[in-house]
Write an enzyme that holds these catalytic residues in place. Structure first.
Site, PDB file in Angstrom:
ATOM      1  CB  SER A  57      -0.873   0.008   1.262  1.00  8.89           C
ATOM      2  OG  SER A  57      -0.035  -0.088   2.407  1.00  8.89           O
ATOM      3  CG  ASP A  65       5.214   7.301  -1.589  1.00  8.98           C
ATOM      4  OD1 ASP A  65       4.028   7.541  -1.891  1.00  8.98           O
ATOM      5  OD2 ASP A  65       6.178   8.091  -1.761  1.00  8.98           O
ATOM      6  CG  ASP A  81      22.874   1.033  -1.410  1.00  8.54           C
ATOM      7  OD1 ASP A  81      22.517   1.766  -2.354  1.00  8.54           O
ATOM      8  OD2 ASP A  81      23.535   1.452  -0.460  1.00  8.54           O
ATOM      9  CG  HIS A  82      17.815   2.781  -4.835  1.00  8.01           C
ATOM     10  ND1 HIS A  82      17.902   3.373  -3.609  1.00  8.01           N
ATOM     11  CD2 HIS A  82      17.682   3.801  -5.723  1.00  8.01           C
ATOM     12  CE1 HIS A  82      17.815   4.677  -3.747  1.00  8.01           C
ATOM     13  NE2 HIS A  82      17.678   4.970  -5.022  1.00  8.01           N
ATOM     14  CG  LEU A  87      25.075  -1.520  -4.674  1.00  6.88           C
ATOM     15  CD1 LEU A  87      25.174  -2.721  -3.762  1.00  6.88           C
ATOM     16  CD2 LEU A  87      26.466  -1.096  -5.155  1.00  6.88           C
ATOM     17  N   GLY A  88      21.992  -0.735  -8.237  1.00  7.53           N
ATOM     18  CA  GLY A  88      21.265  -1.104  -9.464  1.00  7.53           C
ATOM     19  C   GLY A  88      21.371  -0.031 -10.532  1.00  7.53           C
ATOM     20  CG  HIS A 109      22.223   5.544  -1.472  1.00  6.63           C
ATOM     21  ND1 HIS A 109      21.761   4.245  -1.457  1.00  6.63           N
ATOM     22  CD2 HIS A 109      21.146   6.313  -1.218  1.00  6.63           C
ATOM     23  CE1 HIS A 109      20.464   4.248  -1.200  1.00  6.63           C
ATOM     24  NE2 HIS A 109      20.055   5.482  -1.051  1.00  6.63           N
ATOM     25  CG  ASP A 150      30.385  14.838 -23.483  1.00  7.56           C
ATOM     26  OD1 ASP A 150      29.987  13.956 -22.724  1.00  7.56           O
ATOM     27  OD2 ASP A 150      29.687  15.796 -23.845  1.00  7.56           O
TER      28      ASP A 150
HETATM   29  P1  NDP Z   1       5.780   3.662   3.596  1.00 11.74           P
HETATM   30  O1  NDP Z   1       5.958   4.505   4.801  1.00 11.74           O
HETATM   31  O2  NDP Z   1       4.814   4.103   2.554  1.00 11.74           O
HETATM   32  O3  NDP Z   1       5.444   2.212   4.140  1.00 11.74           O
HETATM   33  C1  NDP Z   1       5.089   1.111   3.327  1.00 11.74           C
HETATM   34  C2  NDP Z   1       3.919   0.422   3.973  1.00 11.74           C
HETATM   35  O4  NDP Z   1       4.301  -0.129   5.221  1.00 11.74           O
HETATM   36  C3  NDP Z   1       2.762   1.346   4.275  1.00 11.74           C
HETATM   37  O5  NDP Z   1       1.916   1.469   3.160  1.00 11.74           O
HETATM   38  C4  NDP Z   1       2.095   0.663   5.436  1.00 11.74           C
HETATM   39  O6  NDP Z   1       1.206  -0.321   4.936  1.00 11.74           O
HETATM   40  C5  NDP Z   1       3.222  -0.074   6.126  1.00 11.74           C
HETATM   41  N1  NDP Z   1       3.642   0.660   7.309  1.00 11.74           N
HETATM   42  C6  NDP Z   1       3.914   1.968   7.427  1.00 11.74           C
HETATM   43  N2  NDP Z   1       4.286   2.273   8.675  1.00 11.74           N
HETATM   44  C7  NDP Z   1       4.232   1.143   9.373  1.00 11.74           C
HETATM   45  C8  NDP Z   1       4.507   0.787  10.715  1.00 11.74           C
HETATM   46  N3  NDP Z   1       4.924   1.676  11.598  1.00 11.74           N
HETATM   47  N4  NDP Z   1       4.364  -0.500  11.078  1.00 11.74           N
HETATM   48  C9  NDP Z   1       3.966  -1.408  10.207  1.00 11.74           C
HETATM   49  N5  NDP Z   1       3.686  -1.129   8.916  1.00 11.74           N
HETATM   50  C10 NDP Z   1       3.819   0.114   8.512  1.00 11.74           C
HETATM   51  O7  NDP Z   1       7.217   3.433   2.996  1.00 11.74           O
HETATM   52  P2  NDP Z   1       7.674   3.373   1.492  1.00 11.74           P
HETATM   53  O8  NDP Z   1       6.728   2.591   0.668  1.00 11.74           O
HETATM   54  O9  NDP Z   1       8.050   4.728   1.054  1.00 11.74           O
HETATM   55  O10 NDP Z   1       9.035   2.574   1.655  1.00 11.74           O
HETATM   56  C11 NDP Z   1       9.055   1.252   2.120  1.00 11.74           C
HETATM   57  C12 NDP Z   1      10.379   0.939   2.755  1.00 11.74           C
HETATM   58  O11 NDP Z   1      11.402   1.134   1.819  1.00 11.74           O
HETATM   59  C13 NDP Z   1      10.690   1.860   3.923  1.00 11.74           C
HETATM   60  O12 NDP Z   1      11.046   1.082   5.022  1.00 11.74           O
HETATM   61  C14 NDP Z   1      11.821   2.723   3.512  1.00 11.74           C
HETATM   62  O13 NDP Z   1      12.804   2.851   4.490  1.00 11.74           O
HETATM   63  C15 NDP Z   1      12.400   2.004   2.316  1.00 11.74           C
HETATM   64  N6  NDP Z   1      12.689   2.978   1.263  1.00 11.74           N
HETATM   65  C16 NDP Z   1      13.722   2.757   0.477  1.00 11.74           C
HETATM   66  C17 NDP Z   1      14.022   3.640  -0.523  1.00 11.74           C
HETATM   67  C18 NDP Z   1      15.126   3.400  -1.399  1.00 11.74           C
HETATM   68  O14 NDP Z   1      15.358   4.278  -2.192  1.00 11.74           O
HETATM   69  N7  NDP Z   1      15.807   2.283  -1.347  1.00 11.74           N
HETATM   70  C19 NDP Z   1      13.292   4.848  -0.775  1.00 11.74           C
HETATM   71  C20 NDP Z   1      12.151   4.965   0.059  1.00 11.74           C
HETATM   72  C21 NDP Z   1      11.893   4.042   1.044  1.00 11.74           C
HETATM   73  P3  NDP Z   1      -0.085  -0.802   5.730  1.00 11.74           P
HETATM   74  O15 NDP Z   1      -0.357   0.159   6.834  1.00 11.74           O
HETATM   75  O16 NDP Z   1      -1.150  -0.810   4.688  1.00 11.74           O
HETATM   76  O17 NDP Z   1       0.303  -2.136   6.178  1.00 11.74           O
HETATM   77  C1  BG6 Z   2      16.784   6.925  -0.591  1.00 14.22           C
HETATM   78  C2  BG6 Z   2      16.726   7.973   0.463  1.00 14.22           C
HETATM   79  O1  BG6 Z   2      17.558   5.845  -0.150  1.00 14.22           O
HETATM   80  O2  BG6 Z   2      17.384   7.476  -1.763  1.00 14.22           O
HETATM   81  C3  BG6 Z   2      15.959   9.193  -0.015  1.00 14.22           C
HETATM   82  O3  BG6 Z   2      16.068   7.441   1.605  1.00 14.22           O
HETATM   83  C4  BG6 Z   2      16.516   9.691  -1.334  1.00 14.22           C
HETATM   84  O4  BG6 Z   2      16.023  10.226   0.939  1.00 14.22           O
HETATM   85  C5  BG6 Z   2      16.647   8.553  -2.314  1.00 14.22           C
HETATM   86  O5  BG6 Z   2      15.635  10.665  -1.832  1.00 14.22           O
HETATM   87  C6  BG6 Z   2      17.385   9.011  -3.560  1.00 14.22           C
HETATM   88  O6  BG6 Z   2      17.316   8.021  -4.536  1.00 14.22           O
HETATM   89  P1  BG6 Z   2      17.515   8.410  -6.062  1.00 14.22           P
HETATM   90  O7  BG6 Z   2      17.468   7.114  -6.767  1.00 14.22           O
HETATM   91  O8  BG6 Z   2      16.377   9.311  -6.424  1.00 14.22           O
HETATM   92  O9  BG6 Z   2      18.811   9.112  -6.158  1.00 14.22           O
END
Ligand code: NDP
Ligand code: BG6
Length: 500
Positions: A20, A22, A184-185, A187-188, A247, A401
């Site tokens: 559900s 982001d 660790d995205h 790396l992708g 990162h 370049d």
């Molecule tokens: P969200 O905060 O949107 O959480 C994802 C889902 O987890 C929510 O829709 C909710 O679903 C559930 N959730 C939220 N808070 C809690 C809680 N306290 N306890 C249990 N469930 C909870 O996060 P994102 O979707 O933005 O990101 C998911 C994970 O990925 C995060 O942990 C974040 O750290 C990581 N992340 C990694 C990124 C990257 O670039 N690698 C970037 C952004 C995030 P529901 O309530 O419906 O169960």
């Molecule tokens: C995430 C961080 O790991 O990477 C965010 O939690 C940041 O704060 C994001 O915005 C940046 O990723 P990208 O792929 O947009 O450079």
């Protein structure tokens, strides 16, 4: 890159936890669709989105496909999207109740039907405090009796060295290291993957890749947006945990490592770990910490204006950190890791500055610099001196370049998550963080985190949309970076300096 783990080609399921959220709608499902469209997923893949929220099946499909953009006249892709939608269902459950996972297993069995084996990929796009309960229930209720299991875990993996070790001590007995894919995205990303090829496929670079030729290395992350709405999370995370520890340290390890024995996941990660184990922080007093304030025009709020941020917080949203790799190759070369939110641009790049040309023949030459632009507009360019064109013998700075979009027209670069999911099915862990890499990364930033927590240093203010705190130039100069790009350095070059 090879690995001995078997690829999952059929009898495949994937469960996306936190469906559900982001990340799921913006990255996960668009990446899965893109792989499906290109024929890179197992054809019989069953995809289940799992979360606690009550979401109707149609709304779920609507939600996870809203960021997938298709041209109106691209009927083939539209058809593929309809097929993809049929592969996806939503299952509502909790993260800590056994019944939910029993229900999930039943749902999976129904969707999978008769299979000779069940290969299940579990992706935890969830806050870290539920990693352990979810993994525990998965092991007990959904782990395939026959077939492969993979556990993909989102960042952050721990909050510091101790918590990362504690998390691992709980996950380790449940899933073998071969089954765990820590994301660790970065790396992708194409240009991060490219570092291995640039370094080890090009003898011209491998010969120069050391303290004798290189003066300093900068790894820079700039984001043009602040932490609006995420302040609560960010405040305890800080820019150091959010960006640097993962990162930027990953990028550093790829730049600093010795040639791996092979490109297998373990050899590659062994080489990275060896480099990280020799890496240390520079002096704490040299670290620059900053926090953004309101933009000059007043349109963008300061960090402290966010209601989710604790009043008077000293959380750094910017950091510039010197690091050193204490080995024969890098002795004395500063690696400057700079990361900031709410900056003047969105840009991630590596800048390798070479030592100056010896005085004598030319006293007005510029530094060579190899720039690897990770995003946006992927590029590799080498800043170099040539003779100023025309009747002149002055050196002129220009570059070789390789801007990808000019060189590789019609070529689609994948999103980081596409590469990572593809690798997870392929059983290739080389672009996922091994536990010892993470331990090294936490050890490396540990003293800085402790200093920030204990001393609560006042971060230097910088305006939203600026280049960061004012003292940045001083910081760069101290570590030997020479900013000598002349005014005419532009595209195309129209105004050459007058030859006197
Ligand atoms: P969200 O905060 O949107 O959480 C994802 C889902 O987890 C929510 O829709 C909710 O679903 C559930 N959730 C939220 N808070 C809690 C809680 N306290 N306890 C249990 N469930 C909870 O996060 P994102 O979707 O933005 O990101 C998911 C994970 O990925 C995060 O942990 C974040 O750290 C990581 N992340 C990694 C990124 C990257 O670039 N690698 C970037 C952004 C995030 P529901 O309530 O419906 O169960
Ligand atoms: C995430 C961080 O790991 O990477 C965010 O939690 C940041 O704060 C994001 O915005 C940046 O990723 P990208 O792929 O947009 O450079």
């Amino acid at each position: 890159m090879s690995s001995s783990i078997q690829p999952i080609k059929q009898n495949a399921s994937m469960v996306v936890f936190g469906a559900s959220g982001d990340l799921a709608k913006k990255k996960t499902f668009p990446a899965l669709f893109s792989l499906y469209k290109d024929g890179r997923l197992p054809q019989d893949l069953v995809i289940v989105g799992y979360a606690r929220s009550k979401i109707e099946p149609n709304d779920f499909i609507e939600r996870i496909t809203q960021y997938i953009k298709i041209d109106d006249n691209d009927s083939e892709t539209k058809q593929k999207l309809e097929e993809f939608k049929k592969m996806c269902t939503y299952y509502r459950g909790s993260y800590d109740e056994v019944e939910s996972f029993q229900g999930l297993n039943k749902h999976l069995l129904e969707r999978e039907g008769d299979r000779t084996e069940r290969n299940r990929v579990f992706y935890l796009a969830l806050p870290p405090d539920v990693f352990v309960p979810v993994a525990t229930h998965l092991k007990q209720q959904c782990y395939p009796e026959k077939g492969a299991a993979r556990l993909i875990i989102e960042k952050p993996f721990g909050f510091d060295l101790d918590s990362a070790r504690e998390l691992q001590s709980k996950l380790g007995p449940l899933f073998h290291e071969n089954e765990v894919y820590r994301i660790d995205h970065y790396l992708g990303k194409e240009m991060v993957q490219n570092l291995v090829h640039l370094r080890f496929c090009n003898p011209i670079f491998s010969q120069l890749w050391n303290k004798d030729s290189i003066s300093n290395v900068q790894i820079t992350f700039k984001e043009p947006i602040g932490t609006e709405g995420r302040g609560g999370y960010f405040d305890s995370s800080t820019i150091v945990r959010d960006i640097v520890q993962n990162h930027l340290v990953q990028v550093l390890s790829l730049i600093a490592m010795e040639p791996p024995t092979t490109l297998s996941a373990d050899d590659l990660r062994d080489a990275k770990v060896q480099a990280l184990r020799r890496t240390r922080l520079g002096e704490l007093q040299d670290v620059v910490l900053g926090q953004y304030i309101k933009s000059k025009d007043g349109k963008h709020p300061g960090y402290l204006d966010d209601e989710t941020v604790p009043k008077g917080s000293k959380c750094p949203t910017y950091s510039a950190i010197p690091m050193f790799v204490d080995n024969d190759r890098w002795d004395g070369v500063p690696f400057l890791l700079k990361a900031g939110k709410a900056m003047n641009a969105g840009k991630v790049e590596v800048r390798v500055q070479f030592k100056p040309v010896a005085n004598g023949l030319f006293n007005d030459a510029y530094h060579n610099e190899l720039v690897i632009r990770i995003q946006p507009n992927e590029a590799v360019y080498l800043k170099m001196n040539i003779k100023q064109p025309g009747i002149s013998s002055k050196p002129l700075l220009t570059d070789l370049d390789l801007t990808y979009k000019n060189r590789f027209t019609n070529m689609k670069l994948h999103e980081a998550y596409e590469a990572l999911f593809f690798d997870a099915f392929a059983g290739d862990q080389s672009r996922f963080a091994r536990i010892d890499e993470l331990e090294c990364a936490w050890t490396l930033v540990g003293p800085l985190l402790q200093y920030m927590e204990k001393e609560k240093p006042e971060p230097k203010p910088y305006e939203y949309g600026s280049e960061g705190p004012d003292c940045l130039n001083e910081f760069l100069q101290k570590f030997g970076y020479s900013y000598d790009t002349p005014d005419y350095y532009e595209y195309p070059v129209t105004n050459l300096p007058e030859d006197k």
